[in-house]
Design a protein around this motif. Structure first.
Motif, PDB file in Angstrom:
ATOM      1  N   ALA A 117       0.841  -1.205   0.000  1.00 43.73           N
ATOM      2  CA  ALA A 117       0.000   0.000   0.000  1.00 43.73           C
ATOM      3  C   ALA A 117       0.872   1.250   0.000  1.00 43.73           C
ATOM      4  O   ALA A 117       0.590   2.229  -0.707  1.00 43.73           O
ATOM      5  CB  ALA A 117      -0.932  -0.015   1.213  1.00 43.73           C
ATOM      6  N   ILE A 118       1.949   1.222   0.789  1.00 36.30           N
ATOM      7  CA  ILE A 118       2.892   2.345   0.783  1.00 36.30           C
ATOM      8  C   ILE A 118       3.543   2.477  -0.586  1.00 36.30           C
ATOM      9  O   ILE A 118       3.735   3.595  -1.101  1.00 36.30           O
ATOM     10  CB  ILE A 118       3.949   2.152   1.877  1.00 36.30           C
ATOM     11  CG1 ILE A 118       3.289   2.016   3.258  1.00 36.30           C
ATOM     12  CG2 ILE A 118       4.939   3.298   1.879  1.00 36.30           C
ATOM     13  CD1 ILE A 118       2.591   3.250   3.724  1.00 36.30           C
ATOM     14  N   ALA A 119       3.881   1.332  -1.200  1.00 35.09           N
ATOM     15  CA  ALA A 119       4.518   1.374  -2.515  1.00 35.09           C
ATOM     16  C   ALA A 119       3.590   1.954  -3.575  1.00 35.09           C
ATOM     17  O   ALA A 119       4.027   2.687  -4.468  1.00 35.09           O
ATOM     18  CB  ALA A 119       4.968  -0.037  -2.914  1.00 35.09           C
ATOM     19  N   ILE A 120       2.293   1.656  -3.481  1.00 34.68           N
ATOM     20  CA  ILE A 120       1.337   2.199  -4.460  1.00 34.68           C
ATOM     21  C   ILE A 120       1.228   3.716  -4.318  1.00 34.68           C
ATOM     22  O   ILE A 120       1.258   4.455  -5.309  1.00 34.68           O
ATOM     23  CB  ILE A 120      -0.028   1.516  -4.276  1.00 34.68           C
ATOM     24  CG1 ILE A 120       0.037   0.068  -4.743  1.00 34.68           C
ATOM     25  CG2 ILE A 120      -1.115   2.263  -5.040  1.00 34.68           C
ATOM     26  CD1 ILE A 120      -1.237  -0.698  -4.518  1.00 34.68           C
ATOM     27  N   ILE A 121       1.105   4.187  -3.092  1.00 37.26           N
ATOM     28  CA  ILE A 121       1.009   5.635  -2.880  1.00 37.26           C
ATOM     29  C   ILE A 121       2.311   6.324  -3.294  1.00 37.26           C
ATOM     30  O   ILE A 121       2.299   7.412  -3.891  1.00 37.26           O
ATOM     31  CB  ILE A 121       0.665   5.922  -1.407  1.00 37.26           C
ATOM     32  CG1 ILE A 121      -0.685   5.286  -1.053  1.00 37.26           C
ATOM     33  CG2 ILE A 121       0.623   7.419  -1.140  1.00 37.26           C
ATOM     34  CD1 ILE A 121      -1.048   5.393   0.408  1.00 37.26           C
ATOM     35  N   PHE A 122       3.428   5.687  -3.003  1.00 38.11           N
ATOM     36  CA  PHE A 122       4.725   6.240  -3.421  1.00 38.11           C
ATOM     37  C   PHE A 122       4.830   6.261  -4.944  1.00 38.11           C
ATOM     38  O   PHE A 122       5.369   7.210  -5.524  1.00 38.11           O
ATOM     39  CB  PHE A 122       5.849   5.404  -2.808  1.00 38.11           C
ATOM     40  CG  PHE A 122       7.226   5.933  -3.091  1.00 38.11           C
ATOM     41  CD1 PHE A 122       7.729   7.003  -2.377  1.00 38.11           C
ATOM     42  CD2 PHE A 122       8.012   5.348  -4.076  1.00 38.11           C
ATOM     43  CE1 PHE A 122       8.995   7.490  -2.636  1.00 38.11           C
ATOM     44  CE2 PHE A 122       9.278   5.825  -4.341  1.00 38.11           C
ATOM     45  CZ  PHE A 122       9.782   6.902  -3.618  1.00 38.11           C
ATOM     46  N   GLY A 123       4.311   5.223  -5.605  1.00 34.98           N
ATOM     47  CA  GLY A 123       4.343   5.194  -7.059  1.00 34.98           C
ATOM     48  C   GLY A 123       3.479   6.277  -7.682  1.00 34.98           C
ATOM     49  O   GLY A 123       3.844   6.854  -8.717  1.00 34.98           O
ATOM     50  N   ARG A 124       2.336   6.576  -7.076  1.00 36.41           N
ATOM     51  CA  ARG A 124       1.498   7.662  -7.585  1.00 36.41           C
ATOM     52  C   ARG A 124       2.227   9.001  -7.540  1.00 36.41           C
ATOM     53  O   ARG A 124       1.984   9.874  -8.379  1.00 36.41           O
ATOM     54  CB  ARG A 124       0.222   7.760  -6.757  1.00 36.41           C
ATOM     55  CG  ARG A 124      -0.743   6.596  -6.912  1.00 36.41           C
ATOM     56  CD  ARG A 124      -1.885   6.758  -5.941  1.00 36.41           C
ATOM     57  NE  ARG A 124      -2.800   5.623  -5.942  1.00 36.41           N
ATOM     58  CZ  ARG A 124      -3.759   5.442  -5.043  1.00 36.41           C
ATOM     59  NH1 ARG A 124      -3.920   6.343  -4.062  1.00 36.41           N
ATOM     60  NH2 ARG A 124      -4.542   4.394  -5.116  1.00 36.41           N
TER      61      ARG A 124
END
Length: 330
Positions: A117-124
């Motif tokens: 979930a952190i990786a998805i927000i970081f990717g955005r």
């Protein structure tokens, strides 16, 4: 004439014997590969059961732990995720609602690790900067497409920004859609097995565990969810929480109806087998209606291929001999 020179027709310098030998070797390799694939087939539930057993140990440790120190032992720290979290918190872009929504989406996609979930927000946040900066450098700095006008370049730059921002969400949505479709196919069979288990006198958690083992090979996604539900039914303080977690992890409306029935059965003590039998009949009827709907759409879908590919060939086959006869007559 050189006696070693091959006689007869050749293809790329190879005679018919050479081509036959090459094709025989390729066929032998294909047979060996098929035998290896059949001999080394893997159980689709092996890796999933291993992950669920780890989840069982985590739940057991979390429930039996009496102090905060013992609870921290079951949390696996990831340095990369921690750095991402620290960076997002420093920019004040990490919101609890956004993080919770991403975790729910990951659970529906079958990804159990909450670190993603952190990786998805970081990717955005990072992907639009990286991809947009690369597109701007290629379009405006290095002038890769000199023939493009200003509006066309701006459209390409905006498309790169938008796609890079939505890429993580599109990937997760694709996995959620495929997983939901796979789970939806196995729900009627799972309900029939639940009815049999309930009539045989098994408890709810034992019935879920039994169904997960029986359906694990045919529907591994549904078997995984039922196995995790059986584990949560064994360890959670309230059985209602396990059913609600199942409804949250699976984005299928039919399964939400099953969960509602299970909760009402636990609350009011109504017969479980009769309610599940009615739901199974409804879901089978719904699946049949969906298949009939696809069959009814088939003539409209086949119209374009029929006009473009089948009718011209049919006209050539039917009218070709007549046209040749008319040409010979004149």
């Amino acid at each position: 004439m050189n006696p070693n020179t091959p006689t007869g027709a050749t293809l790329f310098g190879l005679t018919a014997a050479d081509l036959g030998t090459l094709l025989a070797a390729m066929a032998t390799l294909a047979v060996l590969f098929a035998l290896y694939t059949a001999a080394t087939v893997r159980d689709p539930m092996a890796r999933r059961v291993k992950a669920l057993n780890e989840r069982r140990e985590q739940l057991k440790a979390g429930i039996s732990a009496s102090t905060g120190r013992r609870r921290t032992k079951i949390v696996h720290r990831n340095d990369t995720t921690d750095r991402m979290r620290t960076f997002l918190q420093s920019l004040q872009v990490l919101q609890d609602d956004q993080l919770k929504e991403a975790q729910i989406k990951l659970a529906q996609a079958g990804i159990r690790s909450k670190d993603w979930a952190i990786a998805i927000i970081f990717g955005r946040l990072v992907l639009p900067i990286v991809v947009g900066g690369t597109a701007a450098l290629a379009l405006y700095g290095l002038d890769f497409f000199p023939d493009w006008g200003g509006m066309k370049r701006f459209g390409a730059f905006a498309a790169a920004l938008l796609l890079s921002y939505k890429a993580p969400d599109l990937y997760i949505e694709n996995k959620v859609t495929k997983r939901s479709a796979a789970i939806r196919k196995g729900i009627p069979d799972a309900l029939d097995l639940l009815v049999i288990c309930a009539e045989a006198g098994l408890t709810v958690d034992a019935a879920f565990a039994r169904v997960s083992r029986e359906l694990g090979a045919a529907y591994p996604e549904l078997g995984e969810e039922f196995q995790l539900t059986a584990i949560e039914l064994s360890f959670l303080t309230e059985r209602r929480m396990a059913f609600e977690n199942l409804a949250a992890r699976v984005k299928v409306d039919a399964l939400k109806g099953v969960v509602t029935t299970m909760i009402q059965t636990e609350k009011y003590g109504t017969p479980l087998a009769s309610a599940l039998r009615v739901l199974s009949a409804e879901f089978r009827h719904e699946r049949m209606m969906r298949a009939e709907e696809k069959a009814a759409r088939l003539p409209a879908i086949m119209t374009v291929p029929l006009i473009l590919f089948i009718l011209p060939t049919l006209f050539v086959v039917i009218l070709g001999p007549a046209a040749c006869s008319i040409r010979d007559a004149f």
